[in-house]
Design a protein around this motif. Structure first.
Motif, PDB file in Angstrom:
ATOM      1  N   GLU A 140       0.816  -1.212   0.000  1.00  0.00           N
ATOM      2  CA  GLU A 140       0.000   0.000   0.000  1.00  0.00           C
ATOM      3  C   GLU A 140       0.851   1.265   0.000  1.00  0.00           C
ATOM      4  O   GLU A 140       0.528   2.241  -0.698  1.00  0.00           O
ATOM      5  N   SER A 141       1.950   1.250   0.752  1.00  0.00           N
ATOM      6  CA  SER A 141       2.818   2.434   0.778  1.00  0.00           C
ATOM      7  C   SER A 141       3.454   2.670  -0.592  1.00  0.00           C
ATOM      8  O   SER A 141       3.659   3.819  -1.010  1.00  0.00           O
ATOM      9  N   ARG A 142       3.754   1.578  -1.325  1.00  0.00           N
ATOM     10  CA  ARG A 142       4.336   1.724  -2.655  1.00  0.00           C
ATOM     11  C   ARG A 142       3.306   2.270  -3.635  1.00  0.00           C
ATOM     12  O   ARG A 142       3.627   3.051  -4.526  1.00  0.00           O
ATOM     13  N   GLN A 143       2.045   1.895  -3.446  1.00  0.00           N
ATOM     14  CA  GLN A 143       0.972   2.441  -4.286  1.00  0.00           C
ATOM     15  C   GLN A 143       0.900   3.951  -4.123  1.00  0.00           C
ATOM     16  O   GLN A 143       0.789   4.690  -5.108  1.00  0.00           O
ATOM     17  N   ARG A 144       0.950   4.423  -2.863  1.00  0.00           N
ATOM     18  CA  ARG A 144       0.884   5.870  -2.616  1.00  0.00           C
ATOM     19  C   ARG A 144       2.076   6.588  -3.248  1.00  0.00           C
ATOM     20  O   ARG A 144       1.937   7.653  -3.849  1.00  0.00           O
ATOM     21  N   LYS A 145       3.276   6.014  -3.055  1.00  0.00           N
ATOM     22  CA  LYS A 145       4.482   6.646  -3.598  1.00  0.00           C
ATOM     23  C   LYS A 145       4.404   6.751  -5.114  1.00  0.00           C
ATOM     24  O   LYS A 145       4.801   7.763  -5.701  1.00  0.00           O
ATOM     25  N   LEU A 146       3.886   5.702  -5.752  1.00  0.00           N
ATOM     26  CA  LEU A 146       3.771   5.737  -7.204  1.00  0.00           C
ATOM     27  C   LEU A 146       2.770   6.800  -7.633  1.00  0.00           C
ATOM     28  O   LEU A 146       3.030   7.577  -8.556  1.00  0.00           O
ATOM     29  N   LYS A 147       1.623   6.869  -6.963  1.00  0.00           N
ATOM     30  CA  LYS A 147       0.589   7.843  -7.337  1.00  0.00           C
ATOM     31  C   LYS A 147       1.068   9.273  -7.118  1.00  0.00           C
ATOM     32  O   LYS A 147       0.623  10.196  -7.806  1.00  0.00           O
ATOM     33  N   ASN A 148       1.977   9.470  -6.154  1.00  0.00           N
ATOM     34  CA  ASN A 148       2.475  10.816  -5.859  1.00  0.00           C
ATOM     35  C   ASN A 148       3.691  11.204  -6.705  1.00  0.00           C
ATOM     36  O   ASN A 148       4.147  12.347  -6.634  1.00  0.00           O
ATOM     37  N   ARG A 149       4.217  10.261  -7.463  1.00  0.00           N
ATOM     38  CA  ARG A 149       5.346  10.564  -8.343  1.00  0.00           C
ATOM     39  C   ARG A 149       4.901  11.593  -9.376  1.00  0.00           C
ATOM     40  O   ARG A 149       3.786  11.543  -9.887  1.00  0.00           O
ATOM     41  N   THR A 150       5.764  12.538  -9.710  1.00  0.00           N
ATOM     42  CA  THR A 150       5.392  13.591 -10.658  1.00  0.00           C
ATOM     43  C   THR A 150       6.147  13.454 -11.978  1.00  0.00           C
ATOM     44  O   THR A 150       7.252  12.916 -12.027  1.00  0.00           O
TER      45      THR A 150
END
Length: 365
Positions: A140-150
């Motif tokens: 789940e933390s990796r999902q958030r990091k990916l979604k927040n990547r710009t």
């Protein structure tokens, strides 16, 4: 004595004169297009959301999904590894304020597909432990990091005209698989001429005569061939070796002409079908090299299609036995002409078209 400019590699050359330098600078200034733009930075999640809501939209000329599965998987792997991603390019639609994706539709589409759980990763080279994963399989933390990547992007000013946008799109895609000239013209020049090209490219007889891969179909290669048929047979005097520019100018002119005189489209449609029907009934394997071939070489297509059209213009009741047509297109002379260097040079183009035209006319004389 100093050697002249343009001599072979390794020989001394004469430096350009002051007048030549000034003329070159003037040309650069004249051809420079000043396009307003601003830079932006969007998160992965934001890009996917905007594509879903149609606030970011994919123009018609990029509708086809042309990325192979392996390329999608490798792109997602790059995102997860934090590798640099090329800029995205958008254009602000002057009518509704939405952003047209000028370059980057395949990347944004792949992002949405993965975040929506509709893309399962194949065998990855580096992150092999997530091979077979989809987005929901990630921590789940990796999902958030990916979604927040710009990813950074450029938004072109709404005042950028058709030619400026098309030229920019062509240049930023040089060497890539994103878009070809047919797709660029389709997006930049909507209207009756583009509609006619699309219609004829989809005709059953033409599809039989022009076999090609699925990737070429998705890239609208048949539309490119139809455009060449009309441009090269109707405006050969205006032909230039830079085919993409020549076809763009021709398509833009025909768009305006068909708006003013819609009946011209019927005449063009008749010419096209008549030529293709003649070729279909007179050749053993259309534009292919032989009965085993599965491709349509452009130089061969141009020679046969336009040469036949010109022969029919001179002799409307022309009839040619299949064996004679086969002999003409299987000759060593024709093979040498279509394989010669400088395929886009006007002299070469005129030569291969004339060879078929004259050969057909002589076969019944």
């Amino acid at each position: 004595m100093m050697a002249q400019r343009g001599q072979t590699k390794g020989e001394a050359r004469q430096r350009p004169s002051l007048e030549e330098i000034e003329a070159a600078e003037a040309q650069i200034v004249e051809e420079t297009r000043k396009i307003g733009y601003n830079t932006v930075e969007y998160t992965i999640e934001y890009l996917a959301d905007k594509l879903r809501s149609d606030d970011f939209y994919i123009p018609e000329y990029q509708r086809e999904d042309v990325w192979e599965e392996d390329r999608k998987h490798r792109f997602i792997e790059s995102l997860l590894m934090g590798l640099p991603i090329p800029f995205l390019f958008f254009w602000e639609n002057i009518d509704d304020g939405r952003l047209e994706i000028v370059d980057g539709s395949q990347r944004i589409r792949t992002i949405r597909e993965f975040l929506d759980g509709n893309l399962r990763l194949g065998d990855l080279e580096t992150l092999n432990r997530i091979s077979g994963f989809d987005f929901n399989d990630l921590k789940e933390s990796r999902q958030r990091k990916l979604k927040n990547r710009t990813i950074r992007g450029v938004v072109l000013d709404e005042e950028a005209d058709d030619q400026a946008r098309a030229e920019l799109f062509d240049r930023i895609n040089t060497g890539s698989k994103s878009a070809n000239p047919a797709e660029i013209r389709r997006g930049a020049l909507p209207g009756p001429f583009t509609e006619l090209i699309t219609e004829l490219a989809d005709s059953p007889t033409f599809k039989i005569l022009t076999p090609m891969s699925q990737m070429q179909e998705n890239s609208r290669t048949r539309e490119e061939l139809v455009s060449r048929f009309f441009a090269l047979s109707g405006d050969l005097d205006g032909y230039r070796d830079r085919v993409a520019d020549y076809l763009f100018e021709y398509a833009k002119r025909m768009r305006d002409e068909l708006v003013e005189n819609p009946e011209i489209a019927d005449a063009m449609r008749g010419e096209f079908h008549r030529t293709m029907d003649f070729i279909n009934h007179s050749t053993p394997y259309g534009f292919r090299k032989n009965d085993r071939a599965t491709a349509t070489p452009k130089t061969r297509y141009e020679a046969i299609a336009i040469g036949t059209k010109q022969a029919l213009e001179r002799m409307p009741d022309l009839q040619v036995e299949e064996e004679k047509f086969k002999e003409l297109i299987e000759s060593d002379r024709f093979g040498a002409i279509v394989r010669s260097d400088g395929a886009n040079a006007r002299a070469r183009l005129t030569q291969r078209i004339g060879y078929i035209r004259d050969g057909l006319l002589e076969s019944v004389s």
